[in-house]
Scaffold this active site. Structure first.
Site, PDB file in Angstrom:
ATOM      1  N   HIS A  99      84.535  16.549  38.535  1.00 26.30           N
ATOM      2  CA  HIS A  99      84.452  16.807  40.055  1.00 26.30           C
ATOM      3  C   HIS A  99      84.216  15.677  40.890  1.00 26.30           C
ATOM      4  O   HIS A  99      84.029  14.660  40.578  1.00 26.30           O
ATOM      5  CB  HIS A  99      83.162  17.836  40.361  1.00 26.30           C
ATOM      6  CG  HIS A  99      82.891  19.014  39.414  1.00 26.30           C
ATOM      7  ND1 HIS A  99      82.371  18.586  38.061  1.00 26.30           N
ATOM      8  CD2 HIS A  99      82.959  20.290  39.630  1.00 26.30           C
ATOM      9  CE1 HIS A  99      82.307  19.915  37.663  1.00 26.30           C
ATOM     10  NE2 HIS A  99      82.683  20.837  38.600  1.00 26.30           N
ATOM     11  N   ASP A 102      81.096  14.208  41.331  1.00 28.41           N
ATOM     12  CA  ASP A 102      80.475  13.479  39.852  1.00 28.41           C
ATOM     13  C   ASP A 102      80.678  11.603  39.904  1.00 28.41           C
ATOM     14  O   ASP A 102      80.010  11.302  39.397  1.00 28.41           O
ATOM     15  CB  ASP A 102      81.229  14.040  38.581  1.00 28.41           C
ATOM     16  CG  ASP A 102      81.346  15.417  38.475  1.00 28.41           C
ATOM     17  OD1 ASP A 102      80.366  16.083  38.841  1.00 28.41           O
ATOM     18  OD2 ASP A 102      82.273  16.042  37.813  1.00 28.41           O
ATOM     19  N   ASP A 294      87.658  24.915  28.178  1.00 28.26           N
ATOM     20  CA  ASP A 294      86.371  24.431  28.468  1.00 28.26           C
ATOM     21  C   ASP A 294      85.696  24.678  27.108  1.00 28.26           C
ATOM     22  O   ASP A 294      85.297  25.637  26.974  1.00 28.26           O
ATOM     23  CB  ASP A 294      85.708  24.610  29.634  1.00 28.26           C
ATOM     24  CG  ASP A 294      86.105  23.784  30.955  1.00 28.26           C
ATOM     25  OD1 ASP A 294      87.115  23.043  30.666  1.00 28.26           O
ATOM     26  OD2 ASP A 294      85.439  23.994  31.991  1.00 28.26           O
ATOM     27  N   ASP A 337      83.139  20.851  28.117  1.00 28.99           N
ATOM     28  CA  ASP A 337      82.141  21.029  29.172  1.00 28.99           C
ATOM     29  C   ASP A 337      80.997  21.541  28.748  1.00 28.99           C
ATOM     30  O   ASP A 337      80.251  22.511  28.758  1.00 28.99           O
ATOM     31  CB  ASP A 337      82.755  22.126  30.091  1.00 28.99           C
ATOM     32  CG  ASP A 337      82.164  22.505  31.400  1.00 28.99           C
ATOM     33  OD1 ASP A 337      81.027  21.818  31.783  1.00 28.99           O
ATOM     34  OD2 ASP A 337      82.572  23.225  32.169  1.00 28.99           O
TER      35      ASP A 337
HETATM   36  C1  XUL Z   1      80.550  25.941  35.594  1.00 26.72           C
HETATM   37  C2  XUL Z   1      81.699  25.117  35.021  1.00 26.72           C
HETATM   38  C3  XUL Z   1      82.092  23.951  35.923  1.00 26.72           C
HETATM   39  C4  XUL Z   1      83.664  24.037  35.818  1.00 26.72           C
HETATM   40  C5  XUL Z   1      84.400  22.931  36.826  1.00 26.72           C
HETATM   41  O1  XUL Z   1      79.809  26.865  34.732  1.00 26.72           O
HETATM   42  O2  XUL Z   1      82.240  25.582  33.980  1.00 26.72           O
HETATM   43  O3  XUL Z   1      81.744  22.729  35.565  1.00 26.72           O
HETATM   44  O4  XUL Z   1      84.062  23.700  34.648  1.00 26.72           O
HETATM   45  O5  XUL Z   1      83.700  23.141  37.967  1.00 26.72           O
HETATM   46 CO    CO Z   2      83.810  24.654  32.710  1.00 23.23          CO
END
Ligand code: XUL
Ligand code: CO
Length: 435
Positions: A99, A102, A294, A337
């Protein structure tokens, strides 16, 4: 200067190794189902969980030992870039995600934020050129700052919408600068608390407006990453507009965004929506919208987004089966993630956790490839739907029947013979692929 002087590049050593800093299953160059494992898996490390997460929770202070903290926020941000690329290189991970907030401090104004982002992305670019590591996706954090309390694109305040647009514009400029392959929208605050004061249709129209502006700008600057919506049903909003894959797809279709938008699906988000990860992947896949994954897992005993590193081989095998059925995940990838548990506060845990996740996906992928090779699910399904292969079934799927003809047919039927699914036996056979 090294942040992990004791850790060498992680090598594949097989299951007999006693070295915790080795892959036991992920052998990057090993060919499985026609491609090397690293080509299939396209792993990415997430900047937020790995570099900025401090181990604090609602009941406790920061606990993570991190040696990159500097005297100023900018110094920390610069140190993080070097440390991050050391982690990526030593893990042999070829992609990363972040992001905007970040990587660089927001400062006191948008102008300062832009300038900080320029300085840090110069450093990131240098590291990318040095290592060949690529940007899987970036995104704008439009959910943490107090201005987004009522949403970003779905806000009730036009200035907030404009601010969000400014973040997306910069996000796309950065994507161009770093040649990002995808660009993600996770609508953290794009939802609502109560319908008493919410115009749902207006808010959703505005989200689509922002997406269309993003498409237009990306075309204008000549850099068109694959756009991805990341669904999630709750947290932080009570009712999130992108509840799950099906809801996000409906949004994409309603606003005619199919050409440019696919889905980034997260395992723990699926759990929160009351779905399995493989369900979400299948919904996307059959609608030509599987974009990226993710990787993480929730805790079956907890109802929130714990973002644990994936270690459940069963779930990951079924997820990877979906990816193989899709013909791969590129230009998406598998982004961790995932965050280390609070008790895993040491620097080296960042390596151990990613190794565990990568090994789990390698196992899942190998098992999925074997399931595909053996036509395990295909055979089951062919048998299960066999009556649609001939006779009246074939006639139905060829659109040759209507209600009247089928009623005539049904009137002549005696007993309908159904077959047991023997589902326990099926699951037992599936287990043989996991060991
Ligand atoms: C939140 C999430 C975020 C997204 C990107 O739950 O998964 O980190 O992957 O904004
Ligand atoms: Co995510």
């Amino acid at each position: 200067m090294s942040y992990f002087p004791q850790i060498e590049k992680i090598q594949y050593e097989g299951t007999t190794t006693t070295n915790p800093f080795a892959f036991r299953h992920f052998n990057p160059e090993e060919v499985v189902a026609g491609q090397t494992m690293k080509e299939h898996l396209r792993f990415a490390v997430a900047y937020w969980h790995t570099m900025t997460q401090d181990g604090s929770d609602p009941f406790g202070s920061p606990v993570n030992q991190r040696t990159w903290l500097g005297a100023t926020e900018m110094e920390t941000a610069k140190n993080r870039v070097a440390a991050f690329f050391e982690i990526l290189e030593k893990l042999g991970v070829e992609y990363f995600c972040f992001h905007d907030v970040d990587i660089a401090p927001e400062g006191d104004s948008l102008e300062e934020f832009y300038a900080n982002l320029d300085e840090i992305t110069d450093l990131i670019k240098e590291q990318m050129e040095r290592t060949g590591i690529k940007l899987l996706w970036n995104t704008a954090n439009m959910f943490s700052h107090p201005r987004y309390v009522n949403g970003a694109a779905s806000t009730n305040h036009a200035d907030v919408f404009a601010y969000a647009a400014a973040q997306v514009k910069k996000g796309l400029d950065i994507s161009k600068k770093l040649n990002g392959q995808n660009y993600v929208f996770w609508g953290g605050r794009e939802g609502y608390e109560t319908l008493l004061n919410t115009d749902m249709a207006f808010e959703q129209d505005n989200i689509a407006r922002l997406f269309k502006m993003a498409i237009a700008y990306s075309e204008k600057i000549g850099h068109t990453p694959q756009f991805l919506i990341e669904p999630k049903p709750m947290e932080p909003s009570k009712h999130q507009y992108d509840f799950d894959a099906a809801t996000a797809l409906q949004f994409i279709q309603k606003y005619g965004l199919q050409e440019k938008f696919k889905l980034n699906l997260e395992a723990n988000h699926a759990t929160l929506a009351g779905h399995t990860f493989e369900n979400e992947i299948e919904v996307a896949r059959i609608n030509n919208a599987l974009g990226s994954l993710d990787a993480n897992q929730g805790d079956v005993l907890l109802g929130w987004d714990t973002d644990e590193f994936p270690t459940n081989v069963y779930d990951v095998t079924l997820a990877m089966y979906g990816v193989l059925e899709n013909g791969g995940i590129a230009p998406g990838g598998i982004n961790f993630d995932s965050k280390v548990r609070r008790s895993s506060f040491a620097m080296e845990d960042l390596f151990l956790a990613h190794i565990a996740g990568m090994d789990t996906f390698a196992r899942g992928m190998k098992a999925a490839a074997k399931l595909k090779e053996d036509r395990f699910f295909d055979t089951l399904k062919e048998k299960r739907y066999a009556t649609f292969q001939e006779g009246i079934g074939e006639s139905i799927v060829n659109d040759k029947e209507d209600l009247e003809s089928l009623a005539d047919y049904a009137l002549k039927l005696k007993d309908i013979e159904l077959e047991s699914s023997h589902i326990e036996y099926v699951k037992s056979c599936l287990n043989d692929y996991l060991v």
